[in-house]
Structure formats: C-alpha cells, structure tokens
Motif scaffolding. Structure first.
Motif, mmCIF file in Angstrom:
data_model
loop_
_atom_site.group_PDB
_atom_site.id
_atom_site.type_symbol
_atom_site.label_atom_id
_atom_site.label_comp_id
_atom_site.label_asym_id
_atom_site.label_seq_id
_atom_site.Cartn_x
_atom_site.Cartn_y
_atom_site.Cartn_z
ATOM 1 N N GLU A 25 0.812 -1.227 0.000
ATOM 2 C CA GLU A 25 0.000 0.000 0.000
ATOM 3 C C GLU A 25 0.847 1.279 0.000
ATOM 4 O O GLU A 25 0.615 2.204 0.778
ATOM 5 N N ARG A 80 -1.562 3.782 -0.834
ATOM 6 C CA ARG A 80 -2.808 3.619 -0.076
ATOM 7 C C ARG A 80 -3.988 3.312 -0.993
ATOM 8 O O ARG A 80 -5.024 3.977 -0.969
ATOM 9 N N GLY A 81 -3.803 2.274 -1.815
ATOM 10 C CA GLY A 81 -4.875 1.885 -2.722
ATOM 11 C C GLY A 81 -5.168 2.916 -3.787
ATOM 12 O O GLY A 81 -6.281 2.975 -4.315
ATOM 13 N N HIS A 93 -11.216 4.591 9.141
ATOM 14 C CA HIS A 93 -12.262 4.117 8.235
ATOM 15 C C HIS A 93 -12.867 5.278 7.436
ATOM 16 O O HIS A 93 -13.135 5.142 6.235
ATOM 17 N N THR A 142 -10.073 6.974 4.959
ATOM 18 C CA THR A 142 -9.687 6.153 3.813
ATOM 19 C C THR A 142 -10.879 5.705 2.982
ATOM 20 O O THR A 142 -10.712 5.016 1.982
ATOM 21 N N GLY A 195 -12.665 0.163 3.703
ATOM 22 C CA GLY A 195 -11.561 -0.781 3.780
ATOM 23 C C GLY A 195 -11.784 -1.830 4.851
ATOM 24 O O GLY A 195 -12.846 -1.887 5.481
#
Length: 377
Positions: A207, A210-211, A323, A326, A329
């Motif tokens: 990551e 981070r995606g 949560h 981001t 996830g």
C-alpha cells in the motif's frame, strides 16, 4: 529499474502486486486477462522481476493468472510470492491442502517467497497454535526447496508484531508492512518499521499509494510539493518517501492499468530520496490532512474510567478516523471483529458519561453509533 540486494538475490525495487489487476464490469473475480497479460509482459520486459499474488486476491483468481502467464518466462528469471490465507480462521487446519493447491494454480514447483498472510490480533493465536502445524509444515516445504524464503505480512499492532516475532522470528526472513507517508504516524508505521529494522530484518512495503489514494493530493498540498520539487509527480513523492527508508527492500504496487504501470516503472528508474526538510514537510502535511478529516481525539483516555461498558473508546475513535479518512476498507472491521462481542462499539449505551469528561468535547456516543453502523458491528 532500480534493484536491491536480498541475501544472494537481486530484486527489482518495485514489485508487481497482483491484487488490483484490471477487471471487467467492476467484478473483482473477472480479471481482464488480455490486459493483465499485457501488463505482466510489460513489467517483466522493463525490469520488474518480483510478482506478488495470494490465495484470496481477486476472489481467488489472481493465482490462476500468475499460473497462466508467468510460465511464459524462464522460471529462474523472476521471483514469485504467495501467502498462506490465515486471515480466514477456517483455513488454519488446511495448510497442506491450500499450499498444494497454490502450487497447482500458479503452475510452479516452488515459491521464491511465501508469507504468513496478515498477522493481526484476530488470528495470531491460531497462527501460533502448534496444533494447526502451520509453521512446521512451511519449514518442511522450505527444507524440500518448495519455499525459498519465508516471511510474514501484517496490519496488526506493534504488540502483535512483537508477539509473532518472539515466537517465530528466528524463522522469518522478511516482513511486509503497510508504509506510506500518510500512515507514517496515522497507522503507526514508523514504530512498526523501527521494530522490524531493529530486529535486523528487511522490509517489504504494501500500500505505498494507499490503494491509489496518494496518487492525488489536495490543491494546497500539491502546490507546496511543487515548490520543493517542480518536476516530481504526486505518486512520485510517495515512492521517494519509501526510497528514503534504508531498510525498505521491496515496494509492491497494485497497478490496475498500463498507464499506472508505465508511470511507476519510470519513477523507479532512479533513486531520489527525500532531503530532511522535504521529509519533514511531507509528513507534516500528511498529518495535517488526517487531522482535518478526523475526530480530534488526543487519546488522553479520561473516557475509559467513565464507560460502564468498559469499551476501548480511544482505540475505536482511531479506527473510526481510519475508516472515514480512507473511505472504508478492511482494517477497522478486522480490528473490531477480533474483540469479544460485548466490547464492540455497538455495545455503547449512549449514557454520555464519557462525554462529560472529554477535554475535546467529542460527541462520543454519536461516533460509536455511526462507527457501529459503518462496520456492522
């Protein structure tokens, strides 16, 4: 392509993560095989020699793709990694069955790298349970040459990592961590990386963007970064950050289209680690971004002594922030699911006792309610 030394191997510093391959119609299980094959070929021919898959990626189809397209190349010319799926407790007594199936799916006689997948609070007890025989079996496969190097990945706490290392550390050769400039403080990546480095173990990074969220930045942050390095792309900053950490050997990026792959390979043609002032500025901006979006809890812990349910409120707020910031996830649901049912956010009774002593005047009961609804626990 930059390369890093690992024991007697020369690994491309950038590895192709096969968790986010191109898909059809938004269905994770339907990999666009034509596009995936083109990406794998481009990666291989442009210097990437490390390919990372896993049992659960793309609903179990990623390993099949690895097995379909990587055998086009000489086996000794690339390194293949997969993982034992202990994130699902139902798999804990199936290590032999799963490992044999993985070799079949990947069409390979051995894995160059094999990992305990996602060691965290909810599964460490079973990973360490000798009755499951996981370590013994994997060490036997290593002895037989079917695993060349053994390691582990983790999203767990520092305490969990230390516990795993105390039990299995002598057999581990590398550790895969979520590290990026946003998580350096936010997810305590700094402390995790320091512990692994102190143990003398090389670090694999997952990551790094981070995606994909760090492939872009706010207008304000972009302007500040351009002042320091006018020529550097926003994704480039994320990778240069990791190039600045000496213990990082492998950076895995889950690229989902050819342009991302080309851009990232271009960045990894040379090392441009951050100067001290650049590092400080980047981390400071990241911390400010997370603080803007999150609940301003300072973890003073005054609330704990006033909660009749004994809930770990500061921990929940940290997970709630993660949560929300981001966009969802698995980290927050994973962490909460490891707790006894009576200690989950849904057990908040909205008595407001904690709010009476909160210096930040946070409406904790509302957050617990929202958090519970978001993760369904």
């Amino acid at each position: 392509m930059l390369y890093k030394s690992f024991q007697n191997l020369k690994l491309s510093a950038l590895g192709l993560g096969m968790m986010r391959l191109p898909i059809i119609g938004g269905d994770e299980a339907k990999i666009d095989e034509t596009a995936a094959a083109e990406m794998i070929d481009y990666a291989y021919r442009n210097g990437i020699n490390y390919f990372d898959t896993a049992w659960g990626y793309h609903d179990g189809h990623s390993e099949w793709i690895a097995g379909k397209f990587l055998p086009r190349y000489p086996r000794e010319s690339y390194y293949l990694a997969s993982k034992f799926p202990g994130y699902d407790l139902n798999n804990m007594d199936k290590v032999e069955e799963i490992f044999e199936k993985q070799l079949q799916k990947c069409q390979t006689p051995y894995f160059d790298f094999y990992l305990f997948h996602n060691v965290y609070e909810g599964n460490i007890q079973e990973y360490l349970n000798p009755q499951n025989g996981i370590l013994d079996y994997l060490l036997k496969q290593k002895e037989n040459g079917r695993i060349r190097h053994l390691g582990f990945s983790t999203h767990g706490s520092v305490e969990t990592i230390k516990r795993f290392m105390a039990a299995y550390g002598e057999h581990m050769e590398f550790c895969q961590l979520q590290i990026n400039y946003m998580d350096w403080h936010f997810q305590n990546a700094q402390q995790k990386a320091a512990f692994i480095a102190e143990a003398g173990m090389p670090i694999w990074v997952m990551e790094p963007l981070r995606g994909g969220k760090l492939a872009q930045a706010s207008a304000e942050m972009t302007a500040e970064l351009k002042k320091m390095r006018a020529e550097e792309s926003i994704p480039g900053w994320a990778f240069r950050f990791l190039q600045s950490i000496p213990e990082v050997t492998m950076v895995l990026s889950g690229m989902s289209n050819m342009q991302q792959l080309k851009d990232n390979i271009e960045i990894w043609q040379e090392a441009k680690p951050l100067q001290k002032d650049e590092w400080t500025a980047l981390v400071t901006m990241a911390d400010e971004e997370t603080q803007k979006a999150g609940v301003p809890c300072t973890a003073c812990r005054y609330c704990l002594s006033h909660c009749p349910q004994g809930l770990p409120i500061p921990d929940f707020i940290a997970l709630y922030n993660e949560h929300k910031i981001t966009g969802g996830g698995f980290i927050a649901p994973m962490a909460v699911s490891s707790l006894p049912e009576q200690k989950r956010p849904s057990k908040c009774i909205s008595c407001h006792s904690c709010e009476q002593v909160c210096p930040q005047q946070i409406k904790i009961s509302e957050i617990m309610c929202d958090f519970s609804q978001l993760i369904g626990m």
